[in-house]
Scaffold this motif. Sequence first.
Motif, PDB file in Angstrom:
ATOM      1  N   ILE A   1       1.112  -1.156  -0.114  1.00 51.67           N
ATOM      2  CA  ILE A   1      -0.131   0.052  -0.049  1.00 51.67           C
ATOM      3  C   ILE A   1       0.916   1.186   0.002  1.00 51.67           C
ATOM      4  O   ILE A   1       0.456   2.398  -0.473  1.00 51.67           O
ATOM      5  CB  ILE A   1      -0.947   0.066   1.288  1.00 51.67           C
ATOM      6  CG1 ILE A   1      -1.829  -1.405   0.876  1.00 51.67           C
ATOM      7  CG2 ILE A   1      -1.876   1.271   1.114  1.00 51.67           C
ATOM      8  CD1 ILE A   1      -2.468  -1.665  -0.053  1.00 51.67           C
ATOM      9  N   THR A   2       1.970   1.256   0.744  1.00 46.40           N
ATOM     10  CA  THR A   2       3.060   2.433   0.624  1.00 46.40           C
ATOM     11  C   THR A   2       3.363   2.620  -1.012  1.00 46.40           C
ATOM     12  O   THR A   2       3.351   3.614  -1.466  1.00 46.40           O
ATOM     13  CB  THR A   2       4.265   2.067   1.405  1.00 46.40           C
ATOM     14  OG1 THR A   2       3.809   1.688   2.689  1.00 46.40           O
ATOM     15  CG2 THR A   2       5.369   3.106   1.093  1.00 46.40           C
ATOM     16  N   GLY A   3       3.409   1.677  -1.803  1.00 51.38           N
ATOM     17  CA  GLY A   3       3.842   1.721  -3.337  1.00 51.38           C
ATOM     18  C   GLY A   3       2.650   2.244  -3.911  1.00 51.38           C
ATOM     19  O   GLY A   3       2.787   3.096  -4.798  1.00 51.38           O
ATOM     20  N   ALA A   4       1.541   1.654  -3.595  1.00 57.00           N
ATOM     21  CA  ALA A   4       0.482   2.453  -4.116  1.00 57.00           C
ATOM     22  C   ALA A   4       0.058   3.811  -3.881  1.00 57.00           C
ATOM     23  O   ALA A   4      -0.584   4.346  -4.747  1.00 57.00           O
ATOM     24  CB  ALA A   4      -0.855   1.431  -3.874  1.00 57.00           C
ATOM     25  N   LEU A   5       0.466   4.362  -2.755  1.00 58.52           N
ATOM     26  CA  LEU A   5       0.391   5.772  -2.578  1.00 58.52           C
ATOM     27  C   LEU A   5       0.995   6.469  -3.639  1.00 58.52           C
ATOM     28  O   LEU A   5       0.658   7.686  -3.974  1.00 58.52           O
ATOM     29  CB  LEU A   5       1.113   6.183  -1.218  1.00 58.52           C
ATOM     30  CG  LEU A   5       0.302   5.530   0.065  1.00 58.52           C
ATOM     31  CD1 LEU A   5       1.009   5.874   1.089  1.00 58.52           C
ATOM     32  CD2 LEU A   5      -1.272   5.894   0.120  1.00 58.52           C
TER      33      LEU A   5
ATOM     34  N   HIS B   1      -1.385   9.295   4.805  1.00 59.11           N
ATOM     35  CA  HIS B   1      -2.244   8.675   4.368  1.00 59.11           C
ATOM     36  C   HIS B   1      -2.194   7.076   4.597  1.00 59.11           C
ATOM     37  O   HIS B   1      -3.252   6.540   4.061  1.00 59.11           O
ATOM     38  CB  HIS B   1      -2.874   9.072   3.262  1.00 59.11           C
ATOM     39  CG  HIS B   1      -2.991  10.563   3.128  1.00 59.11           C
ATOM     40  ND1 HIS B   1      -4.077  11.235   3.779  1.00 59.11           N
ATOM     41  CD2 HIS B   1      -2.441  11.709   2.691  1.00 59.11           C
ATOM     42  CE1 HIS B   1      -4.121  12.601   3.742  1.00 59.11           C
ATOM     43  NE2 HIS B   1      -2.941  12.876   2.999  1.00 59.11           N
ATOM     44  N   LEU B   2      -1.133   6.713   4.855  1.00 62.63           N
ATOM     45  CA  LEU B   2      -1.030   5.229   4.624  1.00 62.63           C
ATOM     46  C   LEU B   2      -2.085   4.336   5.503  1.00 62.63           C
ATOM     47  O   LEU B   2      -2.406   3.433   4.747  1.00 62.63           O
ATOM     48  CB  LEU B   2       0.391   4.593   5.126  1.00 62.63           C
ATOM     49  CG  LEU B   2       0.953   3.304   5.164  1.00 62.63           C
ATOM     50  CD1 LEU B   2       0.643   2.755   3.891  1.00 62.63           C
ATOM     51  CD2 LEU B   2       2.018   3.074   5.464  1.00 62.63           C
ATOM     52  N   ASN B   3      -2.362   4.552   6.791  1.00 68.26           N
ATOM     53  CA  ASN B   3      -3.045   3.868   7.821  1.00 68.26           C
ATOM     54  C   ASN B   3      -4.485   4.028   7.074  1.00 68.26           C
ATOM     55  O   ASN B   3      -5.273   2.911   6.902  1.00 68.26           O
ATOM     56  CB  ASN B   3      -3.015   4.318   8.996  1.00 68.26           C
ATOM     57  CG  ASN B   3      -1.812   3.728   9.767  1.00 68.26           C
ATOM     58  OD1 ASN B   3      -1.259   2.650   9.494  1.00 68.26           O
ATOM     59  ND2 ASN B   3      -1.584   4.585  10.696  1.00 68.26           N
TER      60      ASN B   3
END
Length: 222
Positions: free
Chosen positions: A104-108, A149-151
């Motif tokens: 998800i960090t990558g998807a940001l 916005h990660l969480n």
Amino acid sequence: MEKIIKGVINFRNNVYPEHKDLFGTLASGQSPDILFVTCSDSRIDPNLMTGSPPGDLFICRNAGNIIPPHSNETGGMTASIEYAVAVLGVRHIIICGHTDCGAITGALNLNRLEGLPHVKEWLGHCRSAIEIVRERNGIPSNQCLGHEHLNEAIEENVLQQVQHLRTHPVVAAKMATGKVQVHGWIYDIESGRIRCCNQNSTTFREFDEHYAELIDRVCTES
């Protein structure tokens, strides 16, 4: 590899003999009650988290605990879901995300993944989650989401994968007849805390609150 070798030797000499009857039963087939979809992250151990022995969980893992929407193109996740629901007859599906998720960090910010074309394409299945977070926070379409916005994105990703799961015909049929229930989980690696939502909810609650009735029943029976 040294740790792995030692672990195999310990399993062969100590763990297997202690559970020989269980493995003897499992040798002739499996009948798990739960399909557990989670991330490939090495810090996540579904059996350890749930106290489940071999045979209890049908586990599917991939980067980002993603369930691609159903299509006519066969993929590993689609085939596994179909088999788990239609053949094994699982009654519960848990989609478990986790804190500090690299996927998800990558998807940001997919622009950082130019050298990883397959990863970038795979994380496209998280786009709806990312766009919801973007819209909710008023972030322009030409601006990447920051780590703050990660969480929120991790939570939204689990909710969106629940929606993707509904597009799989075999799952939709079982959900419509109440034969399968879907659960969304977020596992906090540092604290061991789990927050949950059901298939019709968009709000995560603490594990003990979400499953209060079941916990009372388990405690009463024990």
